[in-house]
Design a protein around this motif. Structure first.
Motif, PDB file in Angstrom:
ATOM      1  N   ARG A  36       0.833  -1.204   0.000  1.00 60.29           N
ATOM      2  CA  ARG A  36       0.000   0.000   0.000  1.00 60.29           C
ATOM      3  C   ARG A  36       0.873   1.261   0.000  1.00 60.29           C
ATOM      4  O   ARG A  36       0.596   2.223  -0.711  1.00 60.29           O
ATOM      5  CB  ARG A  36      -0.908   0.006   1.237  1.00 60.29           C
ATOM      6  CG  ARG A  36      -1.904  -1.154   1.293  1.00 60.29           C
ATOM      7  CD  ARG A  36      -2.988  -1.082   0.251  1.00 60.29           C
ATOM      8  NE  ARG A  36      -3.891  -2.211   0.311  1.00 60.29           N
ATOM      9  CZ  ARG A  36      -5.034  -2.226   1.000  1.00 60.29           C
ATOM     10  NH1 ARG A  36      -5.397  -1.168   1.702  1.00 60.29           N
ATOM     11  NH2 ARG A  36      -5.809  -3.294   0.981  1.00 60.29           N
ATOM     12  N   TYR A  82      -1.616   6.662   1.349  1.00 53.96           N
ATOM     13  CA  TYR A  82      -0.976   6.153   2.559  1.00 53.96           C
ATOM     14  C   TYR A  82       0.425   6.767   2.661  1.00 53.96           C
ATOM     15  O   TYR A  82       1.431   6.110   2.375  1.00 53.96           O
ATOM     16  CB  TYR A  82      -0.885   4.631   2.517  1.00 53.96           C
ATOM     17  CG  TYR A  82      -2.210   3.941   2.288  1.00 53.96           C
ATOM     18  CD1 TYR A  82      -3.121   3.778   3.321  1.00 53.96           C
ATOM     19  CD2 TYR A  82      -2.553   3.458   1.025  1.00 53.96           C
ATOM     20  CE1 TYR A  82      -4.337   3.156   3.113  1.00 53.96           C
ATOM     21  CE2 TYR A  82      -3.759   2.824   0.804  1.00 53.96           C
ATOM     22  CZ  TYR A  82      -4.652   2.676   1.852  1.00 53.96           C
ATOM     23  OH  TYR A  82      -5.852   2.063   1.640  1.00 53.96           O
ATOM     24  N   VAL A 115      -3.918  -5.508  -4.083  1.00 55.39           N
ATOM     25  CA  VAL A 115      -4.080  -4.066  -4.311  1.00 55.39           C
ATOM     26  C   VAL A 115      -5.287  -3.747  -5.179  1.00 55.39           C
ATOM     27  O   VAL A 115      -5.522  -2.590  -5.515  1.00 55.39           O
ATOM     28  CB  VAL A 115      -2.810  -3.470  -4.955  1.00 55.39           C
ATOM     29  CG1 VAL A 115      -1.605  -3.704  -4.076  1.00 55.39           C
ATOM     30  CG2 VAL A 115      -2.570  -4.048  -6.339  1.00 55.39           C
ATOM     31  N   LEU A 161      -7.769  -0.997  -4.198  1.00 62.64           N
ATOM     32  CA  LEU A 161      -7.375   0.400  -4.372  1.00 62.64           C
ATOM     33  C   LEU A 161      -7.849   0.961  -5.703  1.00 62.64           C
ATOM     34  O   LEU A 161      -8.066   2.165  -5.840  1.00 62.64           O
ATOM     35  CB  LEU A 161      -5.849   0.519  -4.293  1.00 62.64           C
ATOM     36  CG  LEU A 161      -5.204   0.115  -2.964  1.00 62.64           C
ATOM     37  CD1 LEU A 161      -3.691   0.224  -3.070  1.00 62.64           C
ATOM     38  CD2 LEU A 161      -5.726   0.978  -1.831  1.00 62.64           C
TER      39      LEU A 161
END
Length: 375
Positions: A214, A222, A311, A314
């Motif tokens: 991330r 992040y 991921v 995201l």
């Protein structure tokens, strides 16, 4: 040596100096231990020994650590510590390649290695190549330590069990009046140890892998470790830190098994062919790189699917399972999509594998051999 220097050694010295001169005499061993070794006495002993061996052609200077603390007294603890040091040193060197590999595997930014380097530097500066490196270091130290220590321990245990079974007879299974022999010679202790190493390190350290990805892929969402932990927990609770654990285990098994089996097999075969007991450092580097390259090539499609699952949330599209992720990649990019980022992965895996083995074997030499635990 002049006579004046010779006579100076025969003159009475201060107490610590006398203790140092008499450390090699059995009659004074008790007194030496009773009063303790003074700092200057130790130095005097070392310089005296070096002076005595100055004309000895077999004199060999080696770096040696002082006696290790009690918590590193066991062989397993020293192997664990060796793995941690090897992982930390390797990742500090190769962090930029890890950043580029992760971006290419998940389809972020440029599709080639050089373009990814330029893109990261333009967007984030040189420090962008080390994006997520703090969590990467926190991840790799326990991961590598657990993985290598587990491999060594399980390999020794399996080998010992096989030897005992061979001496006592193979285990038998009785079904009714029929007895079946269960030979264990076909089981490779190295392959079993490699699989166990991958499983153990994955289960313990998977949350750190999620955080690292991330931070690497979405630094704008992040920006720091604390924010990443808070947002991930807010979005999915503790379970969010284990996103993709199933495909990770599925992908880790073939990679870890092949990786350790290939390295150990190639090392033994090479040593036998060259009639030598151990590899030198360049040989460890090369064989480790070859093992990493082969294992990564075999398991890379599973790595692509694993990264997509980890991921995918995201990007607003997360496949439900590994099979769906593989199907999605093939539908969008064809079969070649299963090896997207393979070049960048090899660029990272090969030096990483070679350097890790080189550092690991070097630290084992220091922590095990030089501290009285030869293996």
């Amino acid at each position: 040596m002049s006579s004046s220097k010779t006579n100076s050694h025969s003159k009475p010295q201060p107490q610590e100096g006398n203790m140092a001169l008499q450390t090699h005499s059995p009659s004074h061993a008790h007194n030496s231990n009773k009063h303790g070794h003074g700092v200057f006495g130790d130095v005097y002993t070392i310089t005296k020994d070096m002076h005595a061996d100055h004309h000895n052609p077999s004199f060999d200077f080696q770096f040696r650590l002082p006696p290790l603390p009690n918590f590193l007294g066991s062989r397993e603890a020293r192997e664990f510590f060796s793995g941690a040091l090897a992982g930390a040193m390797t990742k500090a060197i190769l962090a930029p390649l890890e950043t580029i590999r992760t971006r290419m595997v998940v389809g972020v930014g440029s599709k080639n290695i050089a373009g990814s380097f330029v893109e990261v530097i333009q967007q984030q500066g040189w420090q962008g190549l080390w994006a997520g490196n703090m969590i990467n270091m926190l991840r790799i130290v326990p991961t590598q330590a657990i993985e290598l220590a587990t491999f060594e321990c399980v390999k020794r245990t399996m080998t010992s069990l096989q030897n005992k079974w061979e001496e006592a007879g193979d285990p038998k299974l009785q079904i009714g009046f029929i007895d079946f022999n269960l030979p264990m010679s076909w089981i490779s202790p190295v392959a079993v140890a490699g699989a166990a190493a991958g499983i153990a390190s994955t289960i313990v350290c998977h949350p750190l892998e999620v955080l690292k990805d991330r931070l690497t892929v979405s630094p704008e969402i992040y920006p720091t470790l604390g924010i990443a932990i808070r947002n991930i927990y807010k979005d999915g609770g503790v379970g969010a830190f284990y996103a993709g654990i199933s495909p990770t285990l599925v992908g880790m098994l073939p990679y870890s098994t092949c990786y350790y089996f290939l390295y150990d097999t190639m090392k033994d075969s090479y040593c036998q062919s060259k009639n030598k007991k151990t590899l030198n450092r360049p040989e460890m580097l090369v064989l480790g790189a070859l093992a990493g390259f082969t294992a990564s090539t075999i398991s890379f499609p599973l790595e692509v699917a694993r990264k997509r699952l980890m991921v995918g949330a995201l990007q607003g599209k997360c496949p439900p399972n590994m099979a769906a992720a593989l199907t999605e990649v093939i539908r969008e990019e064809g079969l070649k999509g299963l090896y997207r980022g393979w070049g960048a992965s090899c660029l990272k895996v090969m030096p990483s594998s070679g350097i890790t083995w080189m550092f690991y074997e070097a630290w084992k030499d220091i922590l095990l051999v030089q501290n009285g635990n030869p293996f």
